[in-house]
Write an enzyme that holds these catalytic residues in place. Structure first.
Site, short mmCIF file in Angstrom:
data_model
loop_
_atom_site.label_atom_id
_atom_site.label_comp_id
_atom_site.label_asym_id
_atom_site.label_seq_id
_atom_site.Cartn_x
_atom_site.Cartn_y
_atom_site.Cartn_z
N GLU A 12 26.27 22.50 -24.25
CA GLU A 12 26.04 24.11 -24.21
C GLU A 12 27.15 24.55 -23.28
OE1 GLU A 12 24.83 25.06 -27.50
OE2 GLU A 12 23.91 23.44 -28.32
N ILE A 64 23.89 14.73 -19.17
CA ILE A 64 23.24 15.01 -20.46
C ILE A 64 24.00 16.02 -21.49
CG2 ILE A 64 20.92 15.94 -21.45
CD1 ILE A 64 20.03 16.58 -19.13
N SER A 65 24.25 15.26 -22.67
CA SER A 65 24.71 15.19 -23.27
C SER A 65 25.02 16.89 -24.17
CB SER A 65 25.07 14.21 -24.47
OG SER A 65 23.69 14.51 -25.43
N ASP A 66 23.55 17.04 -24.37
CA ASP A 66 23.78 18.46 -24.55
C ASP A 66 23.98 19.61 -23.93
OD1 ASP A 66 21.00 17.49 -23.78
OD2 ASP A 66 19.88 18.84 -25.49
N CYS A 67 23.56 19.18 -22.59
CA CYS A 67 23.37 20.34 -21.70
C CYS A 67 25.05 20.57 -21.27
CB CYS A 67 22.80 20.22 -20.23
SG CYS A 67 21.21 19.86 -20.60
#
Length: 759
Positions: free
Chosen positions: A487, A481-484
């Site tokens: 982060e 996943i891009s935002d995981c």
């Protein structure tokens, strides 16, 4: 007594890439628990039940009670309160932070992650119970204690009008009510049990026309159970998987969650699969409908939907499409020679189901496709190894709290919460004091990075690269996943700047490069970032969204949250590794920045798609622009964003946004203009990043006072209203947010507002 266990396998049918790190399961052990412990748990349950209509969200107390016994040694500093007439001092904020991190450290698992309730949706557990009932595995998988807690959960979340909502805080819907009622019956509740609660539920259904008015997903579940006819469903032909990928409506172009749900649904529809017709099924045929079962007009039922459920009404083009498929195509593929095509399509679909199962270690991308895939494996072969491999992974989705046992919206939010918690603790500059906590979190993140792409030709399986990504939960789940990823990368980069003797050895540079490669590969041509994959088709495809309950599910749209996180991660990486893919990173950040500016709302906010709502989106919008080098002086977008946030600050000094903002797309305060510690944390973080302290620190002081005074006696923060969302209309729990964001906001406030004033 129930016990939460971490990082344990315990079954020859379980597979893992990292020895089950991050796995969290609840097990019942009748030998555990002193009379005092059992009384404490019972008191928590009774308290929830007594206040269930005013406070619909559990406080995740069973996990907290367990950890308080396992980690009893932490020192609780005196509680801090700040009067309206008092100044906030550095000492008071530091003491509040120490109390908060002391507490948050005690509820960290030994493998380094933070566990917690990721429930909320009410339509997940019914699918599991229906599938287990059909396959005959209900009693083998669910003990009587499991069933008892599931029944407790359903009674606790029944609304005053007798119905159940789409999610725990929502008004009653036919989807939630009919499926919850069916679940209760399958778990052993009689039609008149629950001191009238079952009758109230049934009355709610019948007063609104009966279960023929359930949504399309509900129709499918009732059909496989045998209490609804397949002819009352709009077609889900598996042949769509045989079409050429060049077509914009090919399922391989859909958002992965959407295609992974409709993949097994199309198999069950294509086979017209029906489970055993039991006495309970026959009874439900009488209980759920206003007319005798054999007299129902199933063709009319195809397009019926209760007004309470209708978030996304079918456009006319959809009705024409489904009718054409139903009347013209289905009769051909259900008979020879067209049946040969149906058999080929079913075989192709099962091939993709097995690929998904294998590459997620039978966890699957989410709870809906998990139980659907499991049911398809049983329908294909009840004695298959695949079905047996599915069963032990059911426990990965079950979570227990004082409101009962629920099915979560994922196998947890372990990596996501750990990456955020790490950044929050580092922001306080109390690193040496909380070195052991950070070291464990660091270990968890290093062990949870995805180290390989999925096998085979990724294009054939419609999969994106995943080597170097971070998942939302565990490495065994493995979907990138891009935002995981962003982060996770931000957190490990921050840890790499701290002494390794305190936080452990940094991640190898090549693994950082792999993470950067994943992030760069996920940028769309418009500069934005979607979730799991590139946006593969067009927004007009939403015209064929068959799910009346959810919005924006057909393609993977770009989001402010994912785009901002990517900018922040790449900027952090660039500072430490300035020579690596320098031009690509510069171009990526530039395009992403323009995208964030372009999608800002007229009032200065950004719509948040994964948290509630404009407060969440605006935090990401401002943070992404600041990371890209913009500031209040040179960016009209940041100025407008700050004006928006300041205009929503409440008299209490905090912010409090209702989930209604998500579904109605209009900012809505919580009832009674209550503040919320999580919304307040997001707003503070955005304003601090945008330099609010240099202009007028008063709003920040007021917000900090609210957070300090909200802290509980033991250092925890209160669980308030639900703060997570997906697909515009369904809310989901992030139990750790109540600790993470007050810590993060007060950490930034201490170092960038109070200490800056002293200088």
């Amino acid at each position: 007594m129930w016990k939460l266990k971490f990082s344990e396998g315990g079954s020859p049918w379980l597979r893992s890439v990292n020895d089950h790190v991050g796995r969290q399961i609840w097990e019942f052990d009748p030998t555990l628990g002193s009379p005092e412990e059992l009384a404490e748990i019972d008191n928590a349950r009774q308290n929830f039940h007594a206040h269930r209509f005013e406070k619909k969200h559990s406080s995740d107390l069973l996990m907290r009670i367990q950890f308080s016994k396992e980690n009893p040694g932490h020192i609780i500093l005196p509680q801090v309160k700040v009067k309206d007439t008092e100044d906030i001092t550095e000492d008071k904020v530091t003491d509040t932070l120490k109390r908060a991190i002391n507490y948050h450290s005690t509820i960290q698992a030994h493998d380094g992650h933070w566990g917690g309730d990721y429930g909320g949706p009410m339509f997940l557990m019914p699918g599991l119970v229906i599938a287990l009932s059909i396959t005959g595995a209900l009693n083998a998988v669910l003990t009587k204690e499991h069933k008892h807690e599931m029944i407790r959960y359903l009674y606790n979340h029944q609304n005053k009008d007798g119905g159940w909502g789409l999610h725990i805080e929502g008004p009653s819907t036919m989807f939630g009510t009919a499926l919850s009622y069916v679940t209760m019956r399958l778990l052993g509740e009689g039609p008149n049990d629950g001191q009238g609660a079952m009758e109230k539920g049934r009355k709610w259904i019948l007063d609104r026309g009966g279960a023929t008015y359930i949504t399309s997903w509900g129709k499918m579940w009732l059909s496989v159970l045998g209490v609804f006819e397949w002819s009352g469903n709009n077609p889900l032909p598996p042949e769509i998987w045989l079409l050429p990928y060049i077509l914009p409506f090919h399922p391989g172009r859909m958002w992965c969650h959407c295609r992974m749900v409709y993949l097994p649904m199309s198999y069950l529809y294509g086979k017209r699969f029906i489970g055993p017709i039991t006495p309970t099924v026959l009874a439900l045929r009488k209980e759920l409908f206003t007319a005798p079962y054999h007299e129902i007009d199933w063709n009319e039922a195809r397009n019926l939907c209760a007004k309470e459920d209708l978030y996304y009404p079918h456009p006319l083009i959809q009705d024409i499409l489904w009718t054409s498929l139903h009347k013209a195509v289905e009769p051909i593929v259900m008979r020879w020679p067209g049946k040969k095509l149906r058999e080929k399509a079913l075989s192709t679909v099962m091939e993709h189901i097995h690929y998904e199962d294998d590459n997620t270690r039978y966890i699957c991308i989410g709870p809906v496709n998990k139980v659907l895939n499991m049911l398809c494996c049983w329908a294909e072969d009840p004695n298959s190894e695949a079905f047996k491999l599915h069963l032990p992974r059911i426990n990965d989705y079950l979570w227990l709290a004082e409101d009962g046992m629920k099915m979560q919206g994922y196998n947890g939010s372990q990596l996501w919460d750990t990456a955020f918690a790490t950044q929050a603790i580092i922001s306080t500059n109390l690193v040496e004091e909380y070195g052991p906590t950070l070291r464990k979190a660091h270990t968890y993140m290093k062990k949870s990075q995805v180290l390989e792409d999925c096998p085979g030709n990724l294009d054939y399986w419609y999969r994106h690269i995943s080597k170097g990504a971070w998942p939302f939960s565990t490495a065994d789940h493995g979907w990138p996943i891009s935002d995981c990823t962003a982060e996770g990368l931000k957190a490990v980069l921050q840890l790499s700047k701290l002494p390794s003797e305190i936080v452990g050895e940094p991640l190898d540079a090549n693994r950082l490069y792999d993470a950067v490669n994943v992030i760069l590969s996920l940028q769309n041509s418009d500069g934005g970032f979607a979730t799991y994959e590139l946006t593969r088709s067009y927004s007009w495809l939403e015209l064929i969204n068959p799910a009346e309950t959810f919005g924006d599910i057909v393609i993977d749209y770009p989001y402010v949250e994912c785009t901002s996180a990517a900018i922040q991660a790449l900027e952090s990486f660039k500072k430490l590794y300035p020579g690596h893919r320098r031009e690509e990173i510069r171009s990526c950040i530039e395009k992403a920045t323009l995208f964030i500016e372009k999608i800002q709302e007229a009032d200065g906010s950004w719509y948040g798609s994964w948290g509630v709502c404009f407060t969440y989106g605006t935090w990401f919008g401002i943070k992404g622009l600041v990371a890209a080098g913009k500031n209040f002086s040179n960016s009209p977008s940041i100025r407008k964003g700050c004006e928006f946030l300041l205009s929503k600050q409440l008299a209490s000094g905090g912010w409090g946004e209702s989930y209604l903002s998500c579904q109605n797309k209009v900012y809505t305060n919580l009832e009674g203009n209550r503040s919320h510690v999580v919304n307040t944390g997001w707003a503070m973080l955005a304003l601090i990043d945008a330099g609010q302290a240099d202009r007028d620190p008063t709003p920040l002081h007021r917000a900090a006072r609210l957070l300090i005074n909200s802290q509980m006696e033991n250092g925890d923060f209160p669980q308030e209203e639900i703060m997570g969302v997906f697909n515009k209309n369904c809310m989901i729990t992030y139990a750790a947010y109540r600790n993470i964001f007050p810590i993060w906001a007060l950490g930034e406030y201490l170092s960038r507002v109070l200490k800056a004033e002293l200088k």
